[in-house]
Design an enzyme around this catalytic site. Structure first.
Site, mmCIF file in Angstrom:
data_model
loop_
_atom_site.group_PDB
_atom_site.id
_atom_site.type_symbol
_atom_site.label_atom_id
_atom_site.label_comp_id
_atom_site.label_asym_id
_atom_site.label_seq_id
_atom_site.Cartn_x
_atom_site.Cartn_y
_atom_site.Cartn_z
ATOM 1 N N SER A 100 -1.447 5.256 3.884
ATOM 2 C CA SER A 100 -2.143 4.989 2.620
ATOM 3 C C SER A 100 -1.178 5.129 1.444
ATOM 4 O O SER A 100 -0.170 4.432 1.400
ATOM 5 C CB SER A 100 -3.363 5.907 2.488
ATOM 6 O OG SER A 100 -4.191 5.479 1.437
ATOM 7 N N HIS A 105 -9.907 1.625 1.347
ATOM 8 C CA HIS A 105 -9.528 0.708 2.430
ATOM 9 C C HIS A 105 -10.723 -0.114 2.920
ATOM 10 O O HIS A 105 -10.861 -0.374 4.114
ATOM 11 C CB HIS A 105 -8.847 1.474 3.568
ATOM 12 C CG HIS A 105 -7.647 2.252 3.117
ATOM 13 N ND1 HIS A 105 -6.502 1.631 2.673
ATOM 14 C CD2 HIS A 105 -7.432 3.588 2.982
ATOM 15 C CE1 HIS A 105 -5.628 2.555 2.296
ATOM 16 N NE2 HIS A 105 -6.169 3.745 2.475
#
Length: 323
Positions: A99, A217
């Site tokens: 991430s 996400h």
């Protein structure tokens, strides 16, 4: 003739959700680290070191502060590794980050510069994702699965239930692929609550909500991705100096440097293929006897724990650099 053994190492970067109050206290003796936090204070407009060391946790857990905190402390951990084991840095052949940790990996790989690009980009990313998360109640939940689990069906059922409750364009899906039997579901909070209520029916053994403010996400982050895309127009990218494995593909990146901008944008609203990345990283040719050492640079030891499950040998040769 006896050849000197070449030390191969991998550097893995951390993600939002790994933060904790007090992180950074083991890094302050490194001269470069103090300068990094000083630069961060100038760019961010607040004392990031103080937030890391003293919190409060509510502030540190907010996306706007958490992402820069994880980013800077992860790079600070790299500097600590450079002090205690320079060979690990000098002979590193590959890097990956989870991430926001992927931007850490981009800095380590020489794609972005810390001061004038990456930190500003992380700041924009964090603020944009914070704003997107405030549009609708959303979140993320780690789920541990039985072999017969139906995670895709669970997400579909949750989305349909949300529709019946009047939620417009409900979102629910796998946001992070961690390892076999463990995923992170991301989306509308109503959907996560539905899955929580019916966990056993879907083959979920246990679950845990992550300390994040939004459904990262997923499509819910499309507004944030648009903001980051605009910010990237003024950022210069260099070709990676080591192998770089991407969240969006799970594979080594082989294209031109400028195309990495697309990956950074997509990563915000697409799942993190972490399990797939690690399988690719540790895929060994039968002719290669040497196995790489791995260094987890950032808060916590979550990546090392995952690695033990995905690849036992790699897990044994993984060192977490304390922050």
């Amino acid at each position: 003739m006896v050849q000197a053994m070449i030390i191969m190492s991998y550097i893995l970067g951390m993600w939002q959700g790994s933060q904790f109050v007090g992180m950074g206290k083991h890094l302050l003796e490194i001269p470069r680290v103090e300068e990094m936090f000083r630069v961060a204070k100038t760019i961010l407009g607040y004392d990031l070191m103080d937030k890391c060391l003293h919190g409060p946790s509510k502030e540190l857990n907010s996306t706007e502060i958490c992402q820069p905190a994880v980013f800077v402390t992860s790079l600070a951990a790299v500097e600590k590794l450079r002090e205690i084991n320079p060979n690990a840095i000098n002979h590193c052949v590959a890097t990956a980050g989870f991430s926001v940790g992927e931007i850490t990996a981009l800095v380590f790989a020489g794609v972005l510069k810390f001061e004038d690009a990456a930190l500003r980009l992380v700041n924009v990313r964090a603020k944009a994702m914070q704003a997107a998360s405030e549009m609708v109640p959303s979140g993320m939940m780690t789920v541990f699965l039985r072999p017969d689990a139906r995670i895709k069906f669970a997400c579909q059922a949750a989305a349909k239930w949300c529709e019946k409750q009047g939620v417009e364009m409900p979102v629910c899906g796998v946001g992070n692929y961690l390892f076999a039997g463990c995923k992170v579901i991301s989306g509308h909070m109503e959907a996560l609550k539905f899955i929580e209520t019916h966990a056993k029916d879907f083959g979920i053994k246990k679950y845990k909500y992550l300390p994040v403010s939004g459904g990262f996400h997923t499509e819910l982050m499309k507004p944030a991705a648009q903001v980051v895309e605009k910010a990237l127009n003024s950022v210069n990218f260099s070709q990676p100096r080591v192998q770089l494995y991407l969240n969006t593909t799970g594979h080594r990146y082989r294209g031109p440097a400028e195309k990495l901008k697309d990956a950074i944008v997509r990563q915000i609203y697409r799942p993190v293929l972490w399990e797939q990345s690690l399988h690719q990283l540790y895929s060994r040719s039968p002719q290669i006897e040497e196995f790489p050492s791995t260094y987890e640079c950032g808060p916590g030891t979550q990546l090392k724990s995952m690695l033990k499950v995905i690849n036992g040998k790699a897990g044994k040769q993984c060192t977490s650099i304390s922050v």
